[in-house]
Design a protein around this motif. Structure first.
Motif, PDB file in Angstrom:
ATOM      1  N   ALA A   1     -15.989  -0.385  17.551  1.00  0.00           N
ATOM      2  CA  ALA A   1     -16.319   0.208  18.851  1.00  0.00           C
ATOM      3  C   ALA A   1     -17.002  -0.815  19.757  1.00  0.00           C
ATOM      4  CB  ALA A   1     -17.210   1.439  18.652  1.00  0.00           C
ATOM      5  N   LEU A   2     -17.860  -1.651  19.185  1.00  0.00           N
ATOM      6  CA  LEU A   2     -18.542  -2.662  19.995  1.00  0.00           C
ATOM      7  C   LEU A   2     -17.551  -3.635  20.613  1.00  0.00           C
ATOM      8  CD1 LEU A   2     -21.742  -3.610  17.990  1.00  0.00           C
ATOM      9  CD2 LEU A   2     -21.631  -2.772  20.353  1.00  0.00           C
ATOM     10  N   ALA A   3     -16.574  -4.049  19.802  1.00  0.00           N
ATOM     11  CA  ALA A   3     -15.574  -4.987  20.323  1.00  0.00           C
ATOM     12  C   ALA A   3     -14.821  -4.367  21.496  1.00  0.00           C
ATOM     13  CB  ALA A   3     -14.607  -5.400  19.208  1.00  0.00           C
ATOM     14  N   VAL A   4     -14.482  -3.083  21.343  1.00  0.00           N
ATOM     15  CA  VAL A   4     -13.744  -2.392  22.416  1.00  0.00           C
ATOM     16  C   VAL A   4     -14.633  -2.249  23.657  1.00  0.00           C
ATOM     17  CG1 VAL A   4     -12.647  -0.212  23.082  1.00  0.00           C
ATOM     18  CG2 VAL A   4     -12.272  -1.153  20.778  1.00  0.00           C
ATOM     19  N   MET A   5     -15.872  -1.809  23.447  1.00  0.00           N
ATOM     20  CA  MET A   5     -16.771  -1.604  24.597  1.00  0.00           C
ATOM     21  C   MET A   5     -17.046  -2.921  25.321  1.00  0.00           C
ATOM     22  SD  MET A   5     -19.637   1.215  23.619  1.00  0.00           S
ATOM     23  CE  MET A   5     -20.223   0.440  22.140  1.00  0.00           C
TER      24      MET A   5
ATOM     25  N   PHE B   1     -16.612  -5.882  30.096  1.00  0.00           N
ATOM     26  CA  PHE B   1     -16.430  -7.146  30.799  1.00  0.00           C
ATOM     27  C   PHE B   1     -15.349  -7.010  31.872  1.00  0.00           C
ATOM     28  CE2 PHE B   1     -14.517 -11.142  31.777  1.00  0.00           C
ATOM     29  CZ  PHE B   1     -15.641 -11.878  32.144  1.00  0.00           C
ATOM     30  N   VAL B   2     -14.241  -6.374  31.516  1.00  0.00           N
ATOM     31  CA  VAL B   2     -13.153  -6.235  32.489  1.00  0.00           C
ATOM     32  C   VAL B   2     -13.612  -5.416  33.704  1.00  0.00           C
ATOM     33  CG1 VAL B   2     -10.854  -5.243  32.877  1.00  0.00           C
ATOM     34  CG2 VAL B   2     -11.310  -6.574  30.809  1.00  0.00           C
ATOM     35  N   TRP B   3     -14.330  -4.333  33.437  1.00  0.00           N
ATOM     36  CA  TRP B   3     -14.827  -3.525  34.573  1.00  0.00           C
ATOM     37  C   TRP B   3     -15.725  -4.368  35.473  1.00  0.00           C
ATOM     38  CZ3 TRP B   3     -16.415   0.739  30.617  1.00  0.00           C
ATOM     39  CH2 TRP B   3     -15.302   1.540  30.336  1.00  0.00           C
ATOM     40  N   ALA B   4     -16.659  -5.068  34.863  1.00  0.00           N
ATOM     41  CA  ALA B   4     -17.611  -5.856  35.652  1.00  0.00           C
ATOM     42  C   ALA B   4     -16.887  -6.999  36.372  1.00  0.00           C
ATOM     43  CB  ALA B   4     -18.715  -6.402  34.746  1.00  0.00           C
ATOM     44  N   TRP B   5     -15.958  -7.648  35.663  1.00  0.00           N
ATOM     45  CA  TRP B   5     -15.261  -8.779  36.254  1.00  0.00           C
ATOM     46  C   TRP B   5     -14.385  -8.329  37.412  1.00  0.00           C
ATOM     47  CZ3 TRP B   5     -16.323 -13.510  36.672  1.00  0.00           C
ATOM     48  CH2 TRP B   5     -15.351 -14.438  37.075  1.00  0.00           C
ATOM     49  N   ASN B   6     -13.711  -7.189  37.250  1.00  0.00           N
ATOM     50  CA  ASN B   6     -12.894  -6.670  38.354  1.00  0.00           C
ATOM     51  C   ASN B   6     -13.760  -6.352  39.563  1.00  0.00           C
ATOM     52  OD1 ASN B   6     -10.525  -6.953  36.975  1.00  0.00           O
ATOM     53  ND2 ASN B   6     -10.383  -4.797  36.347  1.00  0.00           N
TER      54      ASN B   6
END
Ligand SMILES: Cc1cc2nc3c(=O)[nH]c(=O)nc-3n(C[C@H](O)[C@H](O)[C@H](O)COP(=O)(O)OP(=O)(O)OC[C@H]3O[C@@H](n4cnc5c(N)ncnc54)[C@H](O)[C@@H]3O)c2cc1C
Ligand code: FES
Ligand code: FES
Lengths: 149, 289
Positions: free
Chosen positions: B269-273, B278-283
């Motif tokens: 779950a940590l790997a997925v989160m 990161f993708v949300w923040a980077w976008n």
């Protein structure tokens, strides 16, 4: 306490506000179902904020403005939130009802026309083991429509 | 049992020095459960809810200094724009009743590995301010947590505030649980981007004896972004790098099997989160540049 000063005698320092209400002030409306903040049946206002009375230490409440479910109805007339709960069939055993009524009152004070999602979020800390919640949500919508200014 | 109710911070420190065994109580959302179930019987309570200094916040040399007694509800309402990661975490705490009472000071005091304020505080490199009659000291959050429910506070000390920079870039927080409310995290993850410094901060909750950061994952993703000059020319990050970032976050955890989940599930779950956060923040960063 519900608008007037009250004194409680012989309260043990480790007692919570819920115990003070029920055992010392003859205000048994707020219910005790868990004493660990999980069920919301002890919900009251402390200085205008919705809290679990079971998690407030008695001495912390001293001199504060407390409003309980008993303080919502006036002179024998039910509050529209209480009316709506009865009419919508949101009351079965009734144990969760006082807490839900106070939590709904708080929600409608801040958000007069809540969406179903807002209702679910606002009532997430109030557990009901009877109704399955559908009628409770109906009751909140009904109360909101009645209270519309 | 005694009930001590200082009216000022100075008085509180003097009382704590005179009664080191007195149990501080703020929102009471941890303390009262212990008391109601007779798991603790302190010789005295030290009520912190009358101390005005603890419930305020302000700017201190570019940092936000937030009093230990500021509730989650107020953090969300008053500081949500400047501390978005902590506000996201605060929104997941308990229920409205709990958020109206519970404080970050109390979360730090309890120092549960699952405390939801901790990962965002770690990700944004917050500092905890402790005080006693002997003086004040400031500790980075990652030095404050010593073990499960153990922190660096001495018996004569109290938590005065935490200090954190207003968000320098996008922040995220995710938490795994069985419901959207009223859950102790199975595991949680916080992320903070600091574009000016070219840094990425992380915080992991409920997957090690204390809340922890993932420094290797931070250095790795900073390297990826630096190599391609992506802070200047933001582009999507390669899938392989995102997967690696998630793996490194998972590797920084030291989870156990318990009633809420298995160690293997927590790592997964940590790997997925981590990847998603990161993708949300980077976008968000790419959209803003
Ligand atoms: C139903 C329920 C749901 C919950 N859900 C969550 C959740 O989702 N996420 C989460 O992280 N937590 C959750 N909690 C736990 C709790 O609400 C949090 O840990 C909260 O932050 C505690 O803050 P408080 O002010 O109520 O602390 P208190 O109970 O007053 O104190 C907690 C500890 O900190 C110490 N302390 C408090 N303030 C200070 C100070 N200024 N200086 C020194 N020591 C201090 C106390 O002595 C005590 O040891 C939940 C609790 C309940 C009852
Ligand atoms: S009795 Fe207080 S929340 Fe259940
Ligand atoms: S009506 Fe019985 S618990 Fe809600």
């Amino acid at each position: 306490m519900n608008g007037r000063p009250r004194v409680a005698e012989d309260v043990w320092e480790g007692t919570n506000l819920l115990g003070v209400l029920r055992e010392h002030m003859d205000l048994p409306g707020s219910k005790n179902a868990c004493e660990q903040g999980e069920c919301g049946s002890c919900s009251v206002y402390l200085d205008g904020r919705l809290v679990c009375a079971c998690l407030v230490l008695a001495g912390q409440a001293q001199g504060r403005d407390i409003r309980t479910v008993e303080g919502l109805a006036s002179a024998g007339v039910l509050h529209p939130v209480q009316e709506a709960f009865l009419e919508a069939g949101a009351v079965q055993c009734g144990f969760c009802t006082p807490g839900l009524v106070v939590a709904t009152h708080d929600l409608l004070t801040r958000t007069p026309q809540p969406t179903t999602m807002e209702i679910r979020e606002a009532l997430a800390g109030n557990i009901c083991r009877c109704t399955g919640y559908a009628k409770i949500i109906d009751a909140v919508h009904l109360a909101a429509s009645r209270m519309r200014p | 049992m005694d009930f001590l109710q200082p009216a000022t911070w100075t008085e509180a420190l003097a009382m704590k020095a005179a009664h080191p065994d007195a149990l501080p109580i703020a929102g009471g959302t941890d303390v009262m459960v212990e008391i109601n179930f007779d798991r603790q019987r302190p010789p005295a309570f030290l009520d912190l809810t009358r101390i005005a200094e603890l419930s305020g916040w302000g700017l201190d040399d570019g940092m936000l200094r937030v009093g230990a007694g500021v509730t989650y509800a107020r953090l969300i309402g008053e500081l949500g724009d400047r501390l978005p990661g902590l506000a996201m975490a605060s929104r997941t705490v308990g229920s409205p009743q709990i958020r109206n009472r519970g404080t970050v000071g109390g979360n730090l005091g309890s120092a549960s590995p699952a405390g939801d304020a901790h990962p965002p505080l770690l990700a944004s490199r917050a500092i905890v301010e402790l005080a006693s009659t002997a003086g004040t000291r400031r500790l980075p959050a990652h030095e404050f947590f010593l073990g499960p429910k153990r922190n660096a506070m001495r018996k004569d000390e109290l938590i005065r505030a935490f200090l954190v920079e207003p968000a320098q870039g996008p922040q995220q927080f995710s938490k795994v649980g069985t419901r959207n409310a009223m859950v102790i995290a199975v595991c949680s993850f916080a992320l903070a981007l600091e574009p000016e410094r070219r840094r990425v901060g992380t915080g992991i909750g409920s997957a090690a004896p204390t809340p922890v950061t993932a420094p290797e994952a931070e250095r790795f993703i900073e390297g990826v972004l630096g190599e391609h000059d992506m802070w200047q020319k933001p582009a999507p990050v390669a899938e392989s790098a995102l997967v690696r970032f998630g793996e490194l976050v998972a590797a920084a955890a030291r989870p156990i099997d318990d009633v809420r989940g298995t160690a293997a599930y927590r790592r997964h779950a940590l790997a997925v989160m981590a990847r998603r956060s990161f993708v949300w923040a980077w976008n968000e960063y790419r959209g803003a540049v």
